[in-house]
Enzyme design. Sequence first.
Site, PDB file in Angstrom:
ATOM      1  N   LYS A 106      -2.692  40.861  -2.568  1.00  0.00           N
ATOM      2  CA  LYS A 106      -2.581  42.193  -1.982  1.00  0.00           C
ATOM      3  C   LYS A 106      -1.346  42.860  -2.584  1.00  0.00           C
ATOM      4  O   LYS A 106      -0.221  42.409  -2.383  1.00  0.00           O
ATOM      5  CB  LYS A 106      -2.449  42.121  -0.465  1.00  0.00           C
ATOM      6  CG  LYS A 106      -2.309  43.496   0.177  1.00  0.00           C
ATOM      7  CD  LYS A 106      -1.805  43.405   1.604  1.00  0.00           C
ATOM      8  CE  LYS A 106      -1.389  44.789   2.074  1.00  0.00           C
ATOM      9  NZ  LYS A 106      -0.572  44.747   3.289  1.00  0.00           N
ATOM     10  N   GLY A 167       3.845  49.449  10.927  1.00  0.00           N
ATOM     11  CA  GLY A 167       4.590  49.091  12.126  1.00  0.00           C
ATOM     12  C   GLY A 167       4.721  50.169  13.178  1.00  0.00           C
ATOM     13  O   GLY A 167       5.368  49.957  14.203  1.00  0.00           O
ATOM     14  N   ALA A 193      -2.365  49.053   7.945  1.00  0.00           N
ATOM     15  CA  ALA A 193      -1.136  49.629   8.515  1.00  0.00           C
ATOM     16  C   ALA A 193      -1.444  50.754   9.493  1.00  0.00           C
ATOM     17  O   ALA A 193      -2.343  51.567   9.278  1.00  0.00           O
ATOM     18  CB  ALA A 193      -0.190  50.143   7.436  1.00  0.00           C
ATOM     19  N   GLY A 194      -0.679  50.774  10.577  1.00  0.00           N
ATOM     20  CA  GLY A 194      -0.758  51.850  11.549  1.00  0.00           C
ATOM     21  C   GLY A 194      -1.578  51.547  12.784  1.00  0.00           C
ATOM     22  O   GLY A 194      -1.498  52.274  13.776  1.00  0.00           O
ATOM     23  N   ASN A 215      -0.963  43.481  11.446  1.00  0.00           N
ATOM     24  CA  ASN A 215       0.023  42.469  11.790  1.00  0.00           C
ATOM     25  C   ASN A 215       0.764  42.874  13.062  1.00  0.00           C
ATOM     26  O   ASN A 215       0.675  42.232  14.105  1.00  0.00           O
ATOM     27  CB  ASN A 215       0.977  42.251  10.619  1.00  0.00           C
ATOM     28  CG  ASN A 215       1.985  41.144  10.852  1.00  0.00           C
ATOM     29  OD1 ASN A 215       2.845  40.911  10.024  1.00  0.00           O
ATOM     30  ND2 ASN A 215       1.913  40.424  11.955  1.00  0.00           N
ATOM     31  N   SER A 216       1.490  43.998  12.992  1.00  0.00           N
ATOM     32  CA  SER A 216       2.342  44.408  14.118  1.00  0.00           C
ATOM     33  C   SER A 216       1.560  44.595  15.407  1.00  0.00           C
ATOM     34  O   SER A 216       2.058  44.269  16.491  1.00  0.00           O
ATOM     35  CB  SER A 216       3.074  45.711  13.774  1.00  0.00           C
ATOM     36  OG  SER A 216       3.877  45.550  12.637  1.00  0.00           O
TER      37      SER A 216
END
Length: 264
Positions: A106, A167, A193-194, A215-216
């Site tokens: 990635k 994040g 993301a987001g 992830n977050s």
Amino acid sequence: MSNVRSDKPFTLAGRTFQSRLLVGTGKYRDMEETRLAIEASGAEIVTVAVRRTNLGQNPGEPNLLDVLPPDRYTILPNTAGCYDAVEAVRTCRLARELLDGHNLVKLEVLADQKTLFPNVIETLKAAEVLVKDGFDVMVYTSDDPIIARQLAEAGCIAVMPLAGLIGTGLGICNPYNLQIILEESKVPVLVDAGVGTASDATIAMEMGCEAVLMNSAIAHAQQPVLMAEAMKHAIVAGRMAYLAGRMPKKLYASASSPLDGLIK
């Protein structure tokens, strides 16, 4: 019916996966929580920041591969923390050495530490080098449809536009650009993301994304393991809704029951 959608396998670099949820390994309290959350998510692809995670390059320190064995998970090394093409290419080559010739990576090249927005110029440079070097490149990018097209033309096997800044948990901030990317792309599109909660993941899948990486949203939840399970179901629900096709939106009401034959 010509407009009926049929499901097709989720395939990357010649491999087929059952889960359309990809997860990261950072920000958890410890490796045990990481292991439990990823198990609960049902994910088969796990992304790892090579520059921040011990994959064997630091003997004597805890090795993430001890709790996430490569014979069970597809490890997706990423270039988080890289700010130019040279750094990113070097990191991918290191990952290939550490993972015994593993070519699936990635790519992310960041513009600055405040926004973690992708530097698309450096990203494109790195992508071209990596593709020539035999890597299968999944690429984190902005939601600019033109950049997404150029990255696919450069040979990336998947484009991964951000839904929101890394994040932030803001969800899909620009669904219109994402829709254009989805309609035009000839390679799989994954939101990266987001994502903040399960409904964000479902919306991305309802729009037609092949998968979602996060992830977050899991690691920063009050109960990460429970949120991981919620995300697993959200991805499945979103995919099924996409395949089913939602009803059209209308301005005025429409009765659910027929009006003829009413009792008078």
